[in-house]
Design a protein around this motif. Structure first.
Motif, PDB file in Angstrom:
ATOM      1  N   ALA A 155       5.723   3.399   1.776  1.00  0.00           N
ATOM      2  CA  ALA A 155       5.400   4.465   2.733  1.00  0.00           C
ATOM      3  C   ALA A 155       6.598   4.849   3.579  1.00  0.00           C
ATOM      4  O   ALA A 155       6.476   5.656   4.494  1.00  0.00           O
ATOM      5  CB  ALA A 155       4.243   4.026   3.631  1.00  0.00           C
ATOM      6  N   SER A 197       6.997  13.321  -3.101  1.00  0.00           N
ATOM      7  CA  SER A 197       7.144  14.627  -2.457  1.00  0.00           C
ATOM      8  C   SER A 197       8.389  15.365  -2.924  1.00  0.00           C
ATOM      9  O   SER A 197       8.450  16.590  -2.856  1.00  0.00           O
ATOM     10  CB  SER A 197       7.217  14.454  -0.936  1.00  0.00           C
ATOM     11  OG  SER A 197       5.990  13.990  -0.426  1.00  0.00           O
ATOM     12  N   HIS A 214       0.834  -1.200   0.000  1.00  0.00           N
ATOM     13  CA  HIS A 214       0.000   0.000   0.000  1.00  0.00           C
ATOM     14  C   HIS A 214       0.866   1.245   0.000  1.00  0.00           C
ATOM     15  O   HIS A 214       1.978   1.240   0.514  1.00  0.00           O
ATOM     16  CB  HIS A 214      -0.939   0.010   1.206  1.00  0.00           C
ATOM     17  CG  HIS A 214      -1.964  -1.079   1.152  1.00  0.00           C
ATOM     18  ND1 HIS A 214      -1.698  -2.361   1.599  1.00  0.00           N
ATOM     19  CD2 HIS A 214      -3.226  -1.090   0.682  1.00  0.00           C
ATOM     20  CE1 HIS A 214      -2.778  -3.112   1.403  1.00  0.00           C
ATOM     21  NE2 HIS A 214      -3.718  -2.366   0.856  1.00  0.00           N
ATOM     22  N   ASP A 215       0.321   2.331  -0.603  1.00  0.00           N
ATOM     23  CA  ASP A 215       1.066   3.586  -0.636  1.00  0.00           C
ATOM     24  C   ASP A 215       0.801   4.375   0.646  1.00  0.00           C
ATOM     25  O   ASP A 215       0.211   3.869   1.607  1.00  0.00           O
ATOM     26  CB  ASP A 215       0.742   4.376  -1.902  1.00  0.00           C
ATOM     27  CG  ASP A 215      -0.654   4.999  -1.907  1.00  0.00           C
ATOM     28  OD1 ASP A 215      -1.433   4.811  -0.946  1.00  0.00           O
ATOM     29  OD2 ASP A 215      -0.976   5.693  -2.890  1.00  0.00           O
ATOM     30  N   MET A 216       1.244   5.636   0.664  1.00  0.00           N
ATOM     31  CA  MET A 216       1.143   6.448   1.872  1.00  0.00           C
ATOM     32  C   MET A 216      -0.296   6.796   2.256  1.00  0.00           C
ATOM     33  O   MET A 216      -0.559   7.187   3.397  1.00  0.00           O
ATOM     34  CB  MET A 216       1.983   7.725   1.703  1.00  0.00           C
ATOM     35  CG  MET A 216       3.475   7.432   1.646  1.00  0.00           C
ATOM     36  SD  MET A 216       4.483   8.897   1.312  1.00  0.00           S
ATOM     37  CE  MET A 216       4.191   9.874   2.785  1.00  0.00           C
ATOM     38  N   ARG A 217      -1.235   6.655   1.316  1.00  0.00           N
ATOM     39  CA  ARG A 217      -2.642   6.911   1.617  1.00  0.00           C
ATOM     40  C   ARG A 217      -3.407   5.636   1.924  1.00  0.00           C
ATOM     41  O   ARG A 217      -4.616   5.671   2.130  1.00  0.00           O
ATOM     42  CB  ARG A 217      -3.306   7.638   0.449  1.00  0.00           C
ATOM     43  CG  ARG A 217      -2.797   9.039   0.240  1.00  0.00           C
ATOM     44  CD  ARG A 217      -3.589   9.778  -0.802  1.00  0.00           C
ATOM     45  NE  ARG A 217      -3.558   9.111  -2.097  1.00  0.00           N
ATOM     46  CZ  ARG A 217      -3.490   9.733  -3.265  1.00  0.00           C
ATOM     47  NH1 ARG A 217      -3.464  11.046  -3.317  1.00  0.00           N
ATOM     48  NH2 ARG A 217      -3.463   9.054  -4.386  1.00  0.00           N
ATOM     49  N   GLY A 218      -2.694   4.496   1.883  1.00  0.00           N
ATOM     50  CA  GLY A 218      -3.350   3.216   2.120  1.00  0.00           C
ATOM     51  C   GLY A 218      -3.910   2.569   0.877  1.00  0.00           C
ATOM     52  O   GLY A 218      -4.560   1.522   0.957  1.00  0.00           O
ATOM     53  N   ASP A 219      -3.706   3.181  -0.296  1.00  0.00           N
ATOM     54  CA  ASP A 219      -4.194   2.601  -1.538  1.00  0.00           C
ATOM     55  C   ASP A 219      -3.281   1.462  -1.991  1.00  0.00           C
ATOM     56  O   ASP A 219      -2.063   1.517  -1.793  1.00  0.00           O
ATOM     57  CB  ASP A 219      -4.260   3.663  -2.636  1.00  0.00           C
ATOM     58  CG  ASP A 219      -5.287   4.733  -2.338  1.00  0.00           C
ATOM     59  OD1 ASP A 219      -6.311   4.413  -1.697  1.00  0.00           O
ATOM     60  OD2 ASP A 219      -5.074   5.903  -2.732  1.00  0.00           O
ATOM     61  N   VAL A 235       0.907   7.615  -4.094  1.00  0.00           N
ATOM     62  CA  VAL A 235       1.741   8.549  -3.344  1.00  0.00           C
ATOM     63  C   VAL A 235       2.737   7.760  -2.500  1.00  0.00           C
ATOM     64  O   VAL A 235       2.353   7.037  -1.581  1.00  0.00           O
ATOM     65  CB  VAL A 235       0.904   9.459  -2.432  1.00  0.00           C
ATOM     66  CG1 VAL A 235       1.810  10.395  -1.651  1.00  0.00           C
ATOM     67  CG2 VAL A 235      -0.106  10.259  -3.242  1.00  0.00           C
TER      68      VAL A 235
END
Length: 201
Positions: A88, A125, A32-37, A120
């Motif tokens: 993440a 970033s 999962h990415d930083m947004r939980g996706d 993300v």
């Protein structure tokens, strides 16, 4: 040291870029990415996360100017491969350069994923995809596991050249390198790495 680092960099060019998230991702994916996706791995070369990798436990990477504050995991370059296990965290490369505790003695190498397709990861970033450059300005502060650095430079290196780029891989006291992929505005596979250099303050 340069030879081993060059071998590791060769995999970095594939391992940090061959991923996508967003529509069409497998919702059952364990990554999962930083947004939980969910994140779907696109590489077809059998790439797996680097051996002995951990997602956290080495402090935090903080780049206040771009709002980045993530855990630092750690991994080893194994058999010429660097493949961060998660999306993440940033990752300290343990068997290249030095650890933050020994920052005065050499270069600290920190790698991280960036994602395309709406995902993300920490590397997103750091990059300005539309302008094909770093979002982190020269003079910006970076903290790695409590060791403070000031950004001195940022360069783009073609993925098919980074393994042979001596300027990237030579070991320099008090230097930090943050390495991620620069994604493409059209969503096609990344062809360049962003390398952000900083000096210990």
């Amino acid at each position: 040291m340069v030879a081993a680092a060059a071998l590791a960099a060769a995999m970095l060019t594939a391992g940090v870029g061959g991923i996508v998230t967003g529509l069409g991702s497998d919702p059952s994916s364990s990554a999962h990415d930083m947004r939980g996706d969910p994140v779907r791995l696109e590489t077809t070369d059998g790439t797996v996360p680097s051996a002995r990798s951990t997602p956290s436990g080495s402090g935090r990477l903080r780049v206040a100017s771009v709002g980045l504050d993530v855990p630092i995991g750690s991994l080893d370059a194994v058999g010429g491969r660097i493949t961060p296990p998660g999306f993440a965290s940033a990752y300290l490369v343990r068997n290249m350069g030095v650890t933050p505790d020994d920052a005065a003695a050499g270069t600290v190498f920190v790698v991280m994923h960036s994602l395309r397709g709406g995902g993300v990861a920490p590397g997103n970033s750091l990059t300005d995809v539309d302008r094909a450059r770093s979002r982190v300005a020269v003079g910006a502060a970076v903290s790695v596991a409590g060791v403070d650095y000031t950004v001195t430079d940022a360069l783009l290196v073609d993925k098919d050249r980074i393994a042979r780029d001596a300027d990237v891989w030579h070991d320099v006291p008090n230097r930090l390198l943050l390495i991620t992929c620069l994604q493409q505005p059209d969503g096609s596979p990344s062809t360049q790495n962003l390398v952000i250099a900083a000096t210990r303050t």
